[in-house]
Design a protein around this motif. Structure first.
Motif, PDB file in Angstrom:
ATOM      1  N   ARG A 213       0.772  -1.174   0.080  1.00 28.57           N
ATOM      2  CA  ARG A 213      -0.032   0.026  -0.043  1.00 28.57           C
ATOM      3  C   ARG A 213       0.928   1.282   0.063  1.00 28.57           C
ATOM      4  O   ARG A 213       0.660   2.302  -0.604  1.00 28.57           O
ATOM      5  CB  ARG A 213      -1.027   0.033   1.378  1.00 28.57           C
ATOM      6  CG  ARG A 213      -2.145  -1.008   1.371  1.00 28.57           C
ATOM      7  CD  ARG A 213      -3.312  -0.573   2.084  1.00 28.57           C
ATOM      8  NE  ARG A 213      -2.738  -0.426   3.460  1.00 28.57           N
ATOM      9  CZ  ARG A 213      -2.542  -1.412   4.293  1.00 28.57           C
ATOM     10  NH1 ARG A 213      -3.033  -2.513   3.936  1.00 28.57           N
ATOM     11  NH2 ARG A 213      -2.114  -1.116   5.573  1.00 28.57           N
ATOM     12  N   ARG A 215       4.134   1.502  -1.079  1.00 28.69           N
ATOM     13  CA  ARG A 215       4.492   1.568  -2.430  1.00 28.69           C
ATOM     14  C   ARG A 215       3.389   2.231  -3.478  1.00 28.69           C
ATOM     15  O   ARG A 215       3.738   3.068  -4.343  1.00 28.69           O
ATOM     16  CB  ARG A 215       5.062   0.246  -2.962  1.00 28.69           C
ATOM     17  CG  ARG A 215       6.252  -0.098  -2.243  1.00 28.69           C
ATOM     18  CD  ARG A 215       6.456  -1.480  -2.689  1.00 28.69           C
ATOM     19  NE  ARG A 215       7.897  -2.114  -2.107  1.00 28.69           N
ATOM     20  CZ  ARG A 215       8.162  -3.096  -2.299  1.00 28.69           C
ATOM     21  NH1 ARG A 215       7.846  -3.766  -3.524  1.00 28.69           N
ATOM     22  NH2 ARG A 215       9.238  -3.745  -1.701  1.00 28.69           N
ATOM     23  N   ALA A 216       2.377   1.842  -3.336  1.00 25.24           N
ATOM     24  CA  ALA A 216       1.090   2.145  -4.145  1.00 25.24           C
ATOM     25  C   ALA A 216       1.070   3.632  -3.957  1.00 25.24           C
ATOM     26  O   ALA A 216       0.740   4.553  -4.977  1.00 25.24           O
ATOM     27  CB  ALA A 216      -0.018   1.369  -4.114  1.00 25.24           C
ATOM     28  N   LYS A 217       0.997   4.129  -2.866  1.00 24.40           N
ATOM     29  CA  LYS A 217       0.882   5.553  -2.479  1.00 24.40           C
ATOM     30  C   LYS A 217       1.861   6.506  -3.114  1.00 24.40           C
ATOM     31  O   LYS A 217       1.744   7.489  -3.345  1.00 24.40           O
ATOM     32  CB  LYS A 217       0.680   5.755  -0.951  1.00 24.40           C
ATOM     33  CG  LYS A 217      -0.682   5.331  -0.481  1.00 24.40           C
ATOM     34  CD  LYS A 217      -0.634   5.245   1.218  1.00 24.40           C
ATOM     35  CE  LYS A 217      -1.863   4.915   1.651  1.00 24.40           C
ATOM     36  NZ  LYS A 217      -2.189   4.935   3.142  1.00 24.40           N
ATOM     37  N   GLY A 219       3.807   5.615  -5.549  1.00 28.51           N
ATOM     38  CA  GLY A 219       3.779   5.754  -6.805  1.00 28.51           C
ATOM     39  C   GLY A 219       2.869   6.586  -7.300  1.00 28.51           C
ATOM     40  O   GLY A 219       3.092   7.405  -8.391  1.00 28.51           O
ATOM     41  N   ALA A 220       1.752   6.752  -6.735  1.00 25.82           N
ATOM     42  CA  ALA A 220       0.650   7.590  -7.001  1.00 25.82           C
ATOM     43  C   ALA A 220       1.130   9.409  -6.784  1.00 25.82           C
ATOM     44  O   ALA A 220       0.956  10.110  -7.689  1.00 25.82           O
ATOM     45  CB  ALA A 220      -0.323   7.672  -6.187  1.00 25.82           C
ATOM     46  N   ARG A 221       2.080   9.334  -5.829  1.00 23.30           N
ATOM     47  CA  ARG A 221       2.459  10.702  -5.509  1.00 23.30           C
ATOM     48  C   ARG A 221       3.498  11.097  -6.644  1.00 23.30           C
ATOM     49  O   ARG A 221       3.444  12.340  -7.034  1.00 23.30           O
ATOM     50  CB  ARG A 221       3.085  11.024  -4.293  1.00 23.30           C
ATOM     51  CG  ARG A 221       2.150  11.031  -3.051  1.00 23.30           C
ATOM     52  CD  ARG A 221       2.894  11.471  -1.905  1.00 23.30           C
ATOM     53  NE  ARG A 221       3.817  10.590  -1.043  1.00 23.30           N
ATOM     54  CZ  ARG A 221       3.546   9.757  -0.668  1.00 23.30           C
ATOM     55  NH1 ARG A 221       2.366   9.222  -0.175  1.00 23.30           N
ATOM     56  NH2 ARG A 221       4.693   8.711  -0.127  1.00 23.30           N
ATOM     57  N   CYS A 223       3.636   9.842  -9.648  1.00 21.05           N
ATOM     58  CA  CYS A 223       2.772  10.246 -10.825  1.00 21.05           C
ATOM     59  C   CYS A 223       2.102  11.686 -10.798  1.00 21.05           C
ATOM     60  O   CYS A 223       2.122  12.232 -11.476  1.00 21.05           O
ATOM     61  CB  CYS A 223       1.557   9.043 -11.036  1.00 21.05           C
ATOM     62  SG  CYS A 223       0.696   9.438 -12.599  1.00 21.05           S
ATOM     63  N   TYR A 224       1.644  12.140  -9.940  1.00 21.68           N
ATOM     64  CA  TYR A 224       1.133  13.178  -9.642  1.00 21.68           C
ATOM     65  C   TYR A 224       2.035  14.487  -9.962  1.00 21.68           C
ATOM     66  O   TYR A 224       1.525  15.498 -10.463  1.00 21.68           O
ATOM     67  CB  TYR A 224       0.359  13.374  -8.220  1.00 21.68           C
ATOM     68  CG  TYR A 224      -0.198  14.714  -8.085  1.00 21.68           C
ATOM     69  CD1 TYR A 224      -1.542  15.022  -8.348  1.00 21.68           C
ATOM     70  CD2 TYR A 224       0.609  15.665  -7.042  1.00 21.68           C
ATOM     71  CE1 TYR A 224      -1.989  16.352  -8.307  1.00 21.68           C
ATOM     72  CE2 TYR A 224      -0.055  17.044  -6.895  1.00 21.68           C
ATOM     73  CZ  TYR A 224      -1.329  17.301  -7.479  1.00 21.68           C
ATOM     74  OH  TYR A 224      -1.874  18.515  -7.174  1.00 21.68           O
ATOM     75  N   CYS A 227       2.912  14.581 -13.514  1.00 20.20           N
ATOM     76  CA  CYS A 227       1.955  14.963 -14.264  1.00 20.20           C
ATOM     77  C   CYS A 227       1.559  16.339 -14.076  1.00 20.20           C
ATOM     78  O   CYS A 227       1.237  17.270 -15.132  1.00 20.20           O
ATOM     79  CB  CYS A 227       0.650  14.241 -13.928  1.00 20.20           C
ATOM     80  SG  CYS A 227       0.746  12.496 -14.445  1.00 20.20           S
TER      81      CYS A 227
END
Length: 231
Positions: A213, A215-217, A219-221, A223-224, A227
């Protein structure tokens, strides 16, 4: 070469034999610690002890029977003694009465001793005296035997009481042994359970899930940020 092959084969089968023996020993130990097997073993021990006690009791009963037989003989001989005592006393009285009568007739000592009635009375007295001595000697021997039987029977009775107590102890020991085995098995199962809990893999699995979880968070940050950086 051939000898080496035979040695190798022999070692191979010996190892198999050791392995099988080990398994048999383990199986025997498992059976021996089974509560049912323990109960069966103690039941057989109790059965054998009961059999020995019964045989012992039969032997003691035989001694008691022999003792009672001798007591019965003593009673019969005692009755005979009483009879002979009366005959002896009667014969003595008859001899004395006849002697007085002969003395009154002024018979000499020699004439008195050769008097037929006096002689029969004296003979009856002597016969009764001899019979009494034999009877009393016989009774004395029987009384000694009876006392000997009594002492032996007393000792055997003490031994029987001890055997009976030992039998009851074995019966109680059977219940205690089975209870201890069951308790030991329950404690082992509990220990195994606690051991299993102590090495529980769920904690590691939860940690892995949390890491995923995070790592997923992360990765999302990332990506944000990527972007939005173009703006």
């Amino acid at each position: 070469m051939i000898a080496g092959v035979f040695v190798s084969v022999w070692r191979f089968f010996r190892m198999i034999g050791y392995a099988l023996t080990g398994r048999v020993d383990e199986a025997s130990d498992a059976i021996a610690t089974s509560p049912h097997a323990v109960r069966a073993t103690f039941a057989e021990i109790v059965r054998e002890k009961k059999l020995r006690i019964q045989q012992y009791m039969d032997a003691v009963a035989g001694l008691i029977t022999q003792q009672e037989g001798k007591i019965f003989k003593v009673k019969g001989l005692t009755t005979e003694v009483e009879k002979q005592e009366k005959l002896r006393a009667g014969a003595l009285a008859m001899a004395e009465k006849r002697q007085k009568a002969l003395l009154a007739e002024e018979k000499t000592k020699e004439e008195i001793q050769h008097d037929e009635m006096y002689m029969r009375s004296v003979a009856a007295f002597n016969d009764a005296t001899s019979t009494l001595a034999a009877l009393q000697n016989n009774i004395a021997g029987l009384e000694t035997d009876i006392k000997d039987y009594a002492d032996r029977i007393k000792g055997h009775k003490v031994q029987l009481v001890s055997l009976q107590r030992e039998l009851e102890k074995v019966k109680g020991e059977a219940d205690e042994t089975v209870a201890d085995l069951i308790t030991a098995k329950e404690e082992k199962s509990l220990a195994d359970m606690i051991s299993g809990i102590s090495v529980d893999r769920t904690g590691a699995e939860l940690s892995r899930m949390r890491d995923l979880r995070n790592r997923a968070k992360a990765g999302a940050r990332v990506c944000y940020v990527l972007c939005t950086s173009g703006d």
